[in-house]
Design a protein around this motif. Structure first.
Motif, mmCIF file in Angstrom:
data_model
loop_
_atom_site.group_PDB
_atom_site.id
_atom_site.type_symbol
_atom_site.label_atom_id
_atom_site.label_comp_id
_atom_site.label_asym_id
_atom_site.label_seq_id
_atom_site.Cartn_x
_atom_site.Cartn_y
_atom_site.Cartn_z
ATOM 1 N N GLY A 145 0.800 -1.220 0.000
ATOM 2 C CA GLY A 145 0.000 0.000 0.000
ATOM 3 C C GLY A 145 0.828 1.262 0.000
ATOM 4 N N ASP A 146 2.145 1.127 0.200
ATOM 5 C CA ASP A 146 2.989 2.319 0.266
ATOM 6 C C ASP A 146 4.005 2.362 -0.877
ATOM 7 O OD1 ASP A 146 4.420 0.170 1.130
ATOM 8 O OD2 ASP A 146 5.347 1.178 2.840
ATOM 9 N N ASP A 147 3.679 1.760 -2.002
ATOM 10 C CA ASP A 147 4.589 1.782 -3.145
ATOM 11 C C ASP A 147 4.627 3.175 -3.767
ATOM 12 O OD1 ASP A 147 5.017 -0.874 -2.737
ATOM 13 O OD2 ASP A 147 3.631 -1.555 -4.293
ATOM 14 N N PHE A 148 5.727 3.473 -4.431
ATOM 15 C CA PHE A 148 5.868 4.742 -5.136
ATOM 16 C C PHE A 148 6.520 4.474 -6.479
ATOM 17 C CE2 PHE A 148 9.154 4.046 -1.973
ATOM 18 C CZ PHE A 148 10.327 4.108 -2.699
ATOM 19 N N GLU A 149 6.347 5.415 -7.404
ATOM 20 C CA GLU A 149 6.868 5.242 -8.750
ATOM 21 C C GLU A 149 7.169 6.604 -9.361
ATOM 22 O OE1 GLU A 149 3.853 3.280 -10.982
ATOM 23 O OE2 GLU A 149 2.450 4.951 -10.902
ATOM 24 N N LEU A 150 7.835 6.614 -10.507
ATOM 25 C CA LEU A 150 8.126 7.859 -11.203
ATOM 26 C C LEU A 150 6.900 8.320 -11.985
ATOM 27 C CD1 LEU A 150 11.735 7.118 -12.499
ATOM 28 C CD2 LEU A 150 11.088 8.868 -10.829
ATOM 29 N N MET A 151 6.570 9.587 -11.834
ATOM 30 C CA MET A 151 5.452 10.190 -12.555
ATOM 31 C C MET A 151 5.877 11.552 -13.097
ATOM 32 S SD MET A 151 2.102 9.606 -10.142
ATOM 33 C CE MET A 151 1.843 8.108 -9.174
ATOM 34 N N SER A 152 5.196 11.984 -14.146
ATOM 35 C CA SER A 152 5.373 13.349 -14.622
ATOM 36 C C SER A 152 4.542 14.281 -13.744
ATOM 37 C CB SER A 152 4.925 13.463 -16.074
ATOM 38 O OG SER A 152 3.528 13.244 -16.178
ATOM 39 N N VAL A 153 4.834 15.568 -13.800
ATOM 40 C CA VAL A 153 4.026 16.530 -13.049
ATOM 41 C C VAL A 153 2.578 16.486 -13.526
ATOM 42 C CG1 VAL A 153 3.692 18.987 -12.541
ATOM 43 C CG2 VAL A 153 6.005 18.032 -12.600
ATOM 44 N N TYR A 154 2.380 16.285 -14.829
ATOM 45 C CA TYR A 154 1.027 16.197 -15.374
ATOM 46 C C TYR A 154 0.276 15.021 -14.753
ATOM 47 C CZ TYR A 154 -2.770 15.937 -18.783
ATOM 48 O OH TYR A 154 -4.004 15.902 -19.378
ATOM 49 N N GLU A 155 0.937 13.883 -14.607
ATOM 50 C CA GLU A 155 0.300 12.710 -13.996
ATOM 51 C C GLU A 155 0.023 12.947 -12.521
ATOM 52 O OE1 GLU A 155 2.146 9.122 -16.787
ATOM 53 O OE2 GLU A 155 3.314 9.907 -15.094
ATOM 54 N N ILE A 156 0.945 13.599 -11.824
ATOM 55 C CA ILE A 156 0.728 13.881 -10.400
ATOM 56 C C ILE A 156 -0.496 14.768 -10.216
ATOM 57 C CG2 ILE A 156 1.700 15.082 -8.398
ATOM 58 C CD1 ILE A 156 4.474 14.135 -9.376
ATOM 59 N N LEU A 157 -0.691 15.692 -11.129
ATOM 60 C CA LEU A 157 -1.819 16.613 -11.023
ATOM 61 C C LEU A 157 -3.128 15.990 -11.487
ATOM 62 C CD1 LEU A 157 -0.251 19.963 -12.322
ATOM 63 C CD2 LEU A 157 -0.757 19.347 -9.949
ATOM 64 N N THR A 158 -3.101 15.256 -12.574
ATOM 65 C CA THR A 158 -4.355 14.821 -13.207
ATOM 66 C C THR A 158 -4.682 13.351 -13.012
ATOM 67 O OG1 THR A 158 -3.258 14.335 -15.326
ATOM 68 C CG2 THR A 158 -4.043 16.590 -14.973
ATOM 69 N N GLY A 159 -3.722 12.533 -12.604
ATOM 70 C CA GLY A 159 -3.984 11.123 -12.364
ATOM 71 C C GLY A 159 -3.199 10.215 -13.299
ATOM 72 N N LYS A 160 -3.077 8.967 -12.877
ATOM 73 C CA LYS A 160 -2.358 7.963 -13.664
ATOM 74 C C LYS A 160 -3.069 6.622 -13.514
ATOM 75 C CE LYS A 160 2.209 5.944 -14.447
ATOM 76 N NZ LYS A 160 3.628 5.901 -14.024
ATOM 77 N N GLY A 161 -3.526 6.098 -14.642
ATOM 78 C CA GLY A 161 -4.199 4.805 -14.611
ATOM 79 C C GLY A 161 -5.419 4.841 -13.712
ATOM 80 N N THR A 162 -5.726 3.670 -13.149
ATOM 81 C CA THR A 162 -6.870 3.580 -12.239
ATOM 82 C C THR A 162 -6.437 3.602 -10.780
ATOM 83 O OG1 THR A 162 -6.768 1.158 -12.334
ATOM 84 C CG2 THR A 162 -8.226 2.276 -13.915
ATOM 85 N N HIS A 163 -5.116 3.555 -10.529
ATOM 86 C CA HIS A 163 -4.657 3.433 -9.151
ATOM 87 C C HIS A 163 -4.367 4.780 -8.498
ATOM 88 C CE1 HIS A 163 -0.961 3.545 -11.608
ATOM 89 N NE2 HIS A 163 -0.397 4.119 -10.563
ATOM 90 N N ALA A 219 -6.709 25.894 -11.747
ATOM 91 C CA ALA A 219 -6.387 24.492 -12.042
ATOM 92 C C ALA A 219 -5.992 24.320 -13.505
ATOM 93 C CB ALA A 219 -7.591 23.604 -11.706
ATOM 94 N N LYS A 220 -6.664 25.055 -14.376
ATOM 95 C CA LYS A 220 -6.340 24.965 -15.806
ATOM 96 C C LYS A 220 -4.922 25.479 -16.065
ATOM 97 C CE LYS A 220 -9.675 25.648 -18.622
ATOM 98 N NZ LYS A 220 -10.750 26.248 -19.466
ATOM 99 N N LEU A 221 -4.507 26.528 -15.350
ATOM 100 C CA LEU A 221 -3.133 27.023 -15.468
ATOM 101 C C LEU A 221 -2.144 25.918 -15.110
ATOM 102 C CD1 LEU A 221 -1.033 29.410 -15.732
ATOM 103 C CD2 LEU A 221 -1.340 29.704 -13.247
ATOM 104 N N PHE A 222 -2.382 25.239 -13.994
ATOM 105 C CA PHE A 222 -1.503 24.146 -13.567
ATOM 106 C C PHE A 222 -1.468 23.037 -14.614
ATOM 107 C CE2 PHE A 222 -0.717 24.329 -8.735
ATOM 108 C CZ PHE A 222 -0.590 25.706 -8.774
ATOM 109 N N GLU A 223 -2.652 22.634 -15.044
ATOM 110 C CA GLU A 223 -2.754 21.495 -15.963
ATOM 111 C C GLU A 223 -2.071 21.790 -17.299
ATOM 112 O OE1 GLU A 223 -6.225 18.762 -18.121
ATOM 113 O OE2 GLU A 223 -6.764 20.224 -16.569
ATOM 114 N N LYS A 224 -2.341 22.963 -17.856
ATOM 115 C CA LYS A 224 -1.759 23.296 -19.160
ATOM 116 C C LYS A 224 -0.253 23.536 -19.064
ATOM 117 C CE LYS A 224 -5.871 25.119 -21.457
ATOM 118 N NZ LYS A 224 -5.775 24.178 -22.600
ATOM 119 N N ARG A 225 0.199 24.057 -17.941
ATOM 120 C CA ARG A 225 1.639 24.239 -17.765
ATOM 121 C C ARG A 225 2.332 22.878 -17.671
ATOM 122 N NH1 ARG A 225 4.028 28.697 -13.577
ATOM 123 N NH2 ARG A 225 3.001 30.087 -15.085
ATOM 124 N N ALA A 226 1.746 21.958 -16.941
ATOM 125 C CA ALA A 226 2.339 20.628 -16.806
ATOM 126 C C ALA A 226 2.288 19.855 -18.111
ATOM 127 C CB ALA A 226 1.622 19.850 -15.697
#
Length: 834
Positions: A604-622, A651-658
């Motif tokens: 439950g405490d795993d971590f992985e490499l993500m882009s800033v865009y993924e950190i902000l908007t989500g990655k996969g279903t997990h 939020a749009k500023l963050f998302e589009k910048r990432a």
């Protein structure tokens, strides 16, 4: 003043002495002008007090407001007294460290049961004051920070509202003599509508600082002045050097003349045993001089914020003074938490986000007149305040200048310290569920070397402080106090926290955990410190508001962002790279909330490499992403539509910048330079290029220039100095002659409007009192000879008539000038400040 500066120009020591003298004279004149007694004036002058007056100068209400916000933001007001130079401080270092710990223990035990504090929060932003010559195409630092600060505080006191029904500003001194810091006078509250107030507050501050500038000055909210440390970059000009920094590039005149700042600069250098050594990789372009010696060389490995740059490397930008780092501007947000437990939890969680927000806000592509191969400021500041001795930096030798001094220092000046005082954190402090929850057990996340002062740790544990928190405080106390005031050494530990704050406030980490100040109603706080200053109030508000909302999401949904601190340090290194917000990969937790159906072999405490865009908007279903969780939170609490629409813009500023659709300020500035007709593809930012860049940044911030690559479809409303301060609805009688002239003039305009076939109301886009200077000149010529009616309709005496006439004509004249400045600034793209 010009004479004084001219005499001082050739002598660094004389420069410093003259600047201190000028500071004292400015303070003395300001205090006497406000009606202080001569004894108070002498005390203020002797102390070099640059606050908004000293004792007896500010009204109690204003002083209280400044104190509340100052404490919430962390710094409080500047201490007034006599700072000790480093040799004189040595015998007192141990005493201050020992009693700093005792002061913390007392505050901890007194307030550890405190709870149910309301959310109060505030942001702070620094403003650089620049002088532009549009004909010669030059831009320089305008060393008028103290003068502008005094002007702003006087206006705030004279014209600010006392009913707190309108945004108000507080102004504070900063390290650089060309800088002023602005905050809201009172903190924002814990209501949805407060989120909309932030941008309005920032716009008001920009209006007010512009109103205090001269016509050839601008105040763009850039993180770093691009020509710092080059040739002839200050107004007035000063030669490099001085007893505080001993810089080869900058004069001590750049240091705020308050005695604390000069002493801080000198004591960092003296404790270190040599000048600070800042080296940042140079951006290599086609014609960059690769064989040039870019600065002093050293054999040590320079480590800052996870970066390891092996020197000597020829292609480095070399800097050697504190002003290169502490002269930078940023956005910081401070929260008051519900209780000590919430503050510790928030400290840990926000620490993980600091590299992400640093990358998103990247705004530092130029240093010392050259393009850097990095995008952010953090490592530069870390090196600019690095007071570690050679042995503490891992070298097997002691500086000759430190011989005979080290026995007084923390750890004998020889304890290995892997980081500067300005760094990412080295330990989490929450201790959730006493370590019983495997997904928040700090033992596996605190995986970086965290040196502690053993004596302080033992005292803390004996005083009832739990192990994780005692380790954090003992880690702070591996440092020495840098500025000790002779009047504030022997003070009671039960009613003061001066010695604790002396150490705490000079550990400049990415987040700062702050206990309640002594004798105040302020609670446990956390300060978020990694973000860079943005060019517009819209962007600065976006970063402040989104930080607040993410903090609420973390608390309300009880999310868990823990990753090992070694990975946070790696993320800090990644954030420094060019285009990291788009191209970088950051370690982040896969599950913010532990799912019930984990895949086989997955923890439950795993971590992985993500882009800033993924950190902000989500990655996969997990992994859901931070932005969707923000809107889930807003829906949960029932946010109104107007506030939600504003947050959607942020939020749009963050998302589009990432996503790379919008540029960071760093990328935009770099492209501005490389596309400039005068750029020779040699990494050099000339005076002409810097001038055009700073004017463009100023125009963007004030809404005179729209840059879709930065802001997309959002357009900053043009800002003028008109309406910078409240205009009272006066009921005092107007002079009869002036009344008749006004009636005549407005009747004439009304008739002209009707004859033209237009609406009478459409004729009032500009005041008809544009020529009110004529009225006032006539009034001033006959001052005291006009009969003025009192409020009761009776005639006043000749003396009263004279005083009232002067007051009214002054108010009208100021209003007319304010209106004219507002009108003349509209659509004028060639001038700097209205």
């Amino acid at each position: 003043m010009e004479e004084c500066c001219e005499r001082a120009k050739g002598d660094p020591t004389e420069t410093w002495r003259q600047m201190r003298l000028l500071s004292a004279l400015v303070c003395l004149l300001a205090v006497l002008a406000r009606g202080c007694s001569s004894s108070q004036a002498r005390r203020v002058c002797a102390r070099g007090d640059l606050r908004a007056g000293g004792p007896g100068v500010l009204s109690r209400g204003v002083a209280k407001h400044h104190g509340i916000v100052g404490r919430l933001r962390g710094g409080g007001l500047l201490v007034v007294g006599t700072p000790l130079e480093w040799p004189d401080s040595l015998p007192h270092l141990g005493y201050v460290r020992e009693h700093g710990v005792l002061q913390f223990i007392h505050q901890y035990n007194e307030h550890k049961e405190r709870e149910c504090d309301k959310l109060l929060w505030g942001e702070e932003l620094e403003y650089p004051i620049l002088k532009v010559d549009r004909e010669k195409k030059t831009v320089k630092l305008s060393l008028r920070g103290a003068e502008v600060l005094e002007c702003l505080r006087e206006k705030e006191e004279a014209h600010g509202r006392s009913d707190n029904r309108k945004e108000a500003c507080a102004w504070h001194p900063e390290y650089g003599s060309w800088m002023v810091e602005g905050t809201p006078r009172l903190p924002f509250g814990g209501f949805v509508r407060d989120l909309r107030r932030v941008e309005l507050s920032l716009r008001l501050r920009r209006k007010r600082i512009l109103s205090a500038l001269q016509k050839d000055e601008i105040a763009p909210t850039v993180t770093a002045f691009p020509l710092m440390g080059t040739t002839d970059f200050t107004d007035p000009p000063f030669e490099a050097g001085g007893p505080a920094a001993e810089s080869s590039y900058c004069s001590d005149a750049l240091i705020n003349p308050h005695p604390r700042f000069g002493t801080l600069t000198a004591n960092i250098r003296k404790r270190r045993g040599e000048k600070v050594n800042i080296k940042v990789p140079l951006y290599m372009d086609e014609n960059t001089n690769k064989g040039k010696d870019w600065g002093e060389e050293g054999e040590e490995v320079l480590r800052a914020s996870g970066l390891e740059w092996h020197a000597p490397r020829k292609e480095m930008i070399h800097m050697d003074a504190m002003c290169f780092g502490m002269g930078m501007c940023c956005v910081q947000v401070t929260f008051q938490c519900r209780d000590i437990f919430e503050s510790r939890h928030l400290y840990d969680q926000l620490a993980v986000l600091t590299p992400i927000m640093l990358s998103l806000s990247a705004a530092t592509p130029i240093l010392k007149g050259h393009l850097a191969d990095t995008d952010v400021r953090w490592a530069t500041i870390a090196a600019s305040v690095d007071d570690r001795t050679m042995q503490e930096r891992g070298l097997d030798l002691c500086s000759v200048k430190n011989k005979g001094h080290t026995q007084w220092m923390a750890g004998g000046g020889a304890r290995p310290l892997p980081k500067s005082r300005y760094e990412s954190i080295s330990c989490y402090i929450c201790n959730c569920k006493h370590g019983q929850d495997p997904t928040s057990n700090l033992d596996k996340y605190n995986d970086v070397h965290c040196p502690i002062d053993e004596a302080s740790y033992a005292t803390l544990r004996a005083g009832g402080v739990d192990e994780p928190l005692a380790r954090h405080i003992a880690h702070l106390f591996v440092r020495d106090p840098l500025v000790i005031f002779s009047e504030r050494i022997h003070i009671p530990d039960t009613t003061s926290t001066d010695h604790f704050e002396n150490i705490q406030s000079t550990n400049w980490q990415t987040v700062r955990w702050k206990p309640p100040p002594a004798g105040s109603g302020i609670g446990w706080r956390v300060e978020f410190r990694s973000m860079e200053a943005q060019l517009t109030d819209f962007e600065n508000a976006a970063f402040s508001v989104m930080t607040v909302l993410i903090s609420r999401v973390l608390l309300a949904f009880r999310l868990n962002l823990y990753i090992p601190l070694s990975k946070v340090d790696e993320n800090m290194a990644t954030a420094h790279k060019r285009l990291s917000v788009v191209e970088g990969k950051f370690w982040f937790r896969k599950h913010m909330a532990r799912p019930d159906n984990l895949a086989e072999g997955e923890g439950g405490d795993d971590f992985e490499l993500m882009s800033v865009y993924e950190i902000l908007t989500g990655k996969g279903t997990h992994y859901a992403g931070l932005l969707p969780m923000v809107f889930a939170y807003l829906d949960q609490i029932g946010c109104d539509r107007q506030t939600r629409d504003k947050i959607r813009q942020y939020a749009k500023l963050f998302e589009k910048r990432a996503a790379g659709e919008l540029q960071t300020a760093a990328t935009w500035q770099r492209e501005f330079v490389t596309r400039h007709p005068s750029y020779k593809r040699d990494s050099v930012v000339s005076q002409e290029i810097a001038h055009d860049l700073m004017v463009a940044c100023s125009d963007i911030g004030e809404g005179r220039r729209h840059e879709p690559s930065l802001l997309g479809q959002f357009v900053v409303e043009e800002l003028t100095t008109g309406g910078a301060y409240e205009v009272p609805l006066e009921s005092g009688p107007i002079d009869l002659e002036k009344r008749d002239l006004l009636i005549q003039k407005y009747a004439q305009r009304s008739m002209e409007n009707r004859k033209g076939g237009g609406s009478v109301s459409d004729g009032w886009k500009t005041p008809a009192t544009r020529s009110s200077y004529d009225f006032n000149q006539r009034l001033e010529q006959s001052d005291g000879q006009q009969e003025l009616l009192t409020d009761h309709g009776t005639h006043s005496s000749h003396k009263s008539s004279k005083n009232v006439s002067r007051r009214l004509s002054g108010v009208e004249l100021a209003r007319a000038r304010n209106e004219e400045e507002s009108s003349s600034s509209e659509g004028d793209e060639d001038h700097g400040v209205p």
